[in-house]
Design an enzyme around this catalytic site. Structure first.
Site, PDB file in Angstrom:
ATOM      1  N   GLU A 148     -49.502 -44.442  25.318  1.00 45.79           N
ATOM      2  CA  GLU A 148     -50.060 -43.475  26.265  1.00 45.79           C
ATOM      3  C   GLU A 148     -51.538 -43.311  25.954  1.00 45.79           C
ATOM      4  O   GLU A 148     -52.007 -43.658  24.871  1.00 45.79           O
ATOM      5  CB  GLU A 148     -49.333 -42.135  26.136  1.00 45.79           C
ATOM      6  CG  GLU A 148     -49.462 -41.464  24.773  1.00 45.79           C
ATOM      7  CD  GLU A 148     -50.615 -40.491  24.662  1.00 45.79           C
ATOM      8  OE1 GLU A 148     -51.061 -39.947  25.681  1.00 45.79           O
ATOM      9  OE2 GLU A 148     -51.099 -40.262  23.536  1.00 45.79           O
TER      10      GLU A 148
ATOM     11  N   ARG B 272     -45.821 -38.440  27.542  1.00 42.32           N
ATOM     12  CA  ARG B 272     -46.648 -39.407  28.284  1.00 42.32           C
ATOM     13  C   ARG B 272     -46.252 -40.851  27.976  1.00 42.32           C
ATOM     14  O   ARG B 272     -46.616 -41.768  28.701  1.00 42.32           O
ATOM     15  CB  ARG B 272     -48.141 -39.204  27.964  1.00 42.32           C
ATOM     16  CG  ARG B 272     -48.731 -37.960  28.580  1.00 42.32           C
ATOM     17  CD  ARG B 272     -50.247 -37.893  28.407  1.00 42.32           C
ATOM     18  NE  ARG B 272     -50.664 -37.822  27.016  1.00 42.32           N
ATOM     19  CZ  ARG B 272     -50.820 -36.698  26.314  1.00 42.32           C
ATOM     20  NH1 ARG B 272     -50.577 -35.529  26.877  1.00 42.32           N
ATOM     21  NH2 ARG B 272     -51.207 -36.738  25.056  1.00 42.32           N
TER      22      ARG B 272
ATOM     23  N   SER C  96     -58.219 -41.470  18.141  1.00 42.03           N
ATOM     24  CA  SER C  96     -58.645 -40.204  18.728  1.00 42.03           C
ATOM     25  C   SER C  96     -60.164 -40.175  18.654  1.00 42.03           C
ATOM     26  O   SER C  96     -60.729 -40.171  17.557  1.00 42.03           O
ATOM     27  CB  SER C  96     -58.010 -39.090  17.911  1.00 42.03           C
ATOM     28  OG  SER C  96     -58.435 -37.857  18.360  1.00 42.03           O
TER      29      SER C  96
ATOM     30  N   HIS D 192     -56.113 -28.921  12.634  1.00 39.65           N
ATOM     31  CA  HIS D 192     -55.866 -29.501  13.952  1.00 39.65           C
ATOM     32  C   HIS D 192     -55.703 -28.417  15.010  1.00 39.65           C
ATOM     33  O   HIS D 192     -56.163 -28.566  16.137  1.00 39.65           O
ATOM     34  CB  HIS D 192     -54.650 -30.429  13.943  1.00 39.65           C
ATOM     35  CG  HIS D 192     -54.546 -31.192  15.229  1.00 39.65           C
ATOM     36  ND1 HIS D 192     -53.746 -30.792  16.263  1.00 39.65           N
ATOM     37  CD2 HIS D 192     -55.214 -32.283  15.659  1.00 39.65           C
ATOM     38  CE1 HIS D 192     -53.901 -31.638  17.275  1.00 39.65           C
ATOM     39  NE2 HIS D 192     -54.787 -32.546  16.948  1.00 39.65           N
TER      40      HIS D 192
ATOM     41  N   PHE E  47     -60.890 -27.200  21.832  1.00 42.95           N
ATOM     42  CA  PHE E  47     -60.819 -28.099  22.984  1.00 42.95           C
ATOM     43  C   PHE E  47     -60.306 -27.359  24.224  1.00 42.95           C
ATOM     44  O   PHE E  47     -60.851 -27.499  25.317  1.00 42.95           O
ATOM     45  CB  PHE E  47     -59.940 -29.308  22.675  1.00 42.95           C
ATOM     46  CG  PHE E  47     -59.836 -30.243  23.839  1.00 42.95           C
ATOM     47  CD1 PHE E  47     -60.926 -31.010  24.227  1.00 42.95           C
ATOM     48  CD2 PHE E  47     -58.675 -30.331  24.588  1.00 42.95           C
ATOM     49  CE1 PHE E  47     -60.857 -31.840  25.319  1.00 42.95           C
ATOM     50  CE2 PHE E  47     -58.597 -31.159  25.689  1.00 42.95           C
ATOM     51  CZ  PHE E  47     -59.687 -31.920  26.063  1.00 42.95           C
TER      52      PHE E  47
ATOM     53  N   HIS F 116     -57.867 -39.762  23.493  1.00 40.02           N
ATOM     54  CA  HIS F 116     -57.052 -40.417  22.486  1.00 40.02           C
ATOM     55  C   HIS F 116     -56.124 -41.448  23.123  1.00 40.02           C
ATOM     56  O   HIS F 116     -55.945 -41.482  24.343  1.00 40.02           O
ATOM     57  CB  HIS F 116     -56.301 -39.396  21.606  1.00 40.02           C
ATOM     58  CG  HIS F 116     -54.983 -38.932  22.132  1.00 40.02           C
ATOM     59  ND1 HIS F 116     -54.377 -37.782  21.699  1.00 40.02           N
ATOM     60  CD2 HIS F 116     -54.134 -39.445  23.055  1.00 40.02           C
ATOM     61  CE1 HIS F 116     -53.230 -37.632  22.311  1.00 40.02           C
ATOM     62  NE2 HIS F 116     -53.047 -38.622  23.142  1.00 40.02           N
TER      63      HIS F 116
END
Lengths: 353, 353
Positions: free
Chosen positions: A143, A178, A219, A299, A306, A320
């Site tokens: 994905e 995904r 990423s 993270h 984000f 990513h």
């Protein structure tokens, strides 16, 4: 709004999604789209390692040699170059090549200029290390996710097209959802990393056998065109936390299921740094990657930043790509690399299995 | 390791879990267990509201009156008392009663001392507000989670027993997966909040009709027995972020699907504060609660702190309980409460539907 899973990769589900049908993501994101003829891609990370600054010119020459082999019909559709210093203070130059045709990759690999060079005893005596870490996921095994819609990096460059807004993002579990294979398969890890040739501690040539469903995440961040505000957002706000998280994975990956983690800086053929970087992480399984991503403070901080800025991004490009692959479609080979390079750290010697 | 879903509530799944069968949680947690005869519980939040400090004695007397009605065969198995100041600067006293038998609750509700008191015109003229927010989830519609194993608060006190270590925790989605109904049902919201009697702006008596699958979360903290280190962990490290998150939901809930959010402090019958608190939140749906919890910086910070300290907790008691309920098993009734109380803020007048 469309599904991240392309029409021709949809199938009747045996595993359900995590979110209800009417889920609405909080901001738009896009995924790469490929022609239906694309079946499987090859992602080949080809490295040159050196301990001593003085070897930089030789290492760069070796990198350029590898890139030169890409010319011709069987070379990759796309490649890019990076540099990073690992936690053993070794420098590493890498070129990653993306092939849309595994057969072309095989022909390239078997060509004299590639096979002959790799197999030559000269490689053992140059004061440089070399590695090849290659996975070949089928299209139902990977994905992508982009916060932008043009000039896709990485595997997106091979896919060639971009989707409309997709539904599957903005919640934990969306990465898995995904991947088309998640419709019917848990993508559980199929074994252990095993040293099948050589001994990492002894140097020389070492081959590690992978296993089903090793997960690979790239990423990336690209601030080449970013204005002052977005440069500052990335360099001052995102980067420090990102580095803390990536250093954690580099140094403590064994505890959380991360076989290898490299935060790399893009370079040109002369080794000059570009305003692009990415992290490349190999994980024992997708679920180990999920558990870390959704619970580690570093993270989560990146994730909330984000979320806050995603909709307003103009020139700062964040993206990513995540794949799993069959063990038979993985290659991990090393020449004179230090024993914590790539898969070497966590691979077990056959005697200890 | 056992499932959070009790044996007699297991059924063939039509919806899959988010994590693979071999998932291992990072630390132990426990859930409440009830006798198989328990079918449905009643959670009745009964409130007294006052704007002026001078009304405190009257409000406490009213609270004590309500608690006194609990005596006798039809009263709740368990109750506790709280105070909080809302964002309209009104004080609110609440008693929550937990019944293990909905029929007993109905008898209590219809008894003269309860029905007569509630229906009396005296309630309209005391300078106090009153409310009843009651949900009656079946046993397949709620879950619990405790970081301790004794003297369970809230609905756990009615369930009476504790499980062994359970599997379903430590990942986003585990709350949903602890609710037995999640095996076969998305628990999607079934409508809107509608004012069916009265007008919130006009005061007086107002009745709001709920809808299927309103989610109710009670999330609690008890530092009564905590030593200095754990008091400091809670009061200095967890509480400030918790307050920021709960204030956000109280003041901005409409945007994220949170109908009502009250961060309340436990009290005794005289109104003295105890070293216990909890948040009580009503949500349009479980998935809106999930989205907020897994993406809001304040909640993620609390979550990572909890992850860090969970295994070492000694006397600091942290827990939650989450339910969904059918619209027909919900009651939201108000007398002379300000129009941002409970469900009043987001309930639509029939004319605007």
């Amino acid at each position: 709004m469309e599904s991240a899973i392309d029409t021709h990769l949809k199938c009747p589900r045996t595993l359900s999604r995590r979110v209800p049908d009417d889920y609405q993501p909080p901001f738009p994101m896009w995924v790469g789209r490929a022609d239906t003829s694309l079946q499987q891609v090859v992602m080949a990370y080809l490295g040159v390692q050196y301990a001593d600054e003085a070897k930089r010119p030789d290492a760069l020459a070796a990198l350029r040699h590898i890139v030169a082999t890409f010319e011709g019909a069987d070379g990759p559709e796309h490649h890019d170059l990076t540099h990073h210093v690992d936690n053993q203070d070794h420098h590493n130059l890498m070129v990653v090549g993306y092939w849309a045709d595994p057969a072309a990759y095989c022909r390239w690999l078997r060509s004299d200029r590639v096979k002959g060079w790799w197999d030559s005893d000269d490689r053992l005596n140059e004061g440089l290390g070399y590695f090849r870490e290659v996975v070949a996921p089928r299209v139902d095994q990977f994905e992508t996710l982009y916060a932008f819609q043009e000039e896709l990096p990485g595997v997106g460059a091979v896919m060639g097209k971009i989707s409309g807004d997709v539904n599957e993002h903005g919640y934990w579990g969306s990465m898995r959802e995904r991947i088309p294979l998640s419709q019917t398969d848990w993508m559980k890890p199929g074994g252990e990393l095993i040293v099948v040739t050589g001994d990492p501690k002894a140097g020389g040539r070492v081959v590690v056998r992978g296993h089903d469903n090793i997960a690979l995440i790239r990423s990336g961040q690209d601030w080449i065109e970013a204005g002052d505000d977005e440069r500052s957002l990335y360099l001052d706000e995102i980067l420090p936390t990102l580095e803390a998280g990536m250093d954690f994975l580099r140094d403590n990956g064994e505890d959380v299921g991360c076989y290898s983690n490299r935060f790399v800086r893009s370079i040109d053929l002369d080794g000059n740094e570009l305003d692009e970087s990415y992290n490349i992480g190999h994980w024992r399984s997708l679920d180990r990657l999920e558990r870390w991503a959704e619970s580690h403070p570093t993270h989560l901080r990146i994730f909330t930043t984000f979320f806050r800025v995603a909709e307003g991004l103009e020139k700062l490009r964040l993206y990513h790509e995540v794949s799993v692959s069959d063990g038979k479609d993985q290659t991990f080979e090393y020449i004179n690399c230090h024993p914590r390079t790539g898969m070497l750290r966590d691979a077990r010697m056959p005697s200890s299995v």
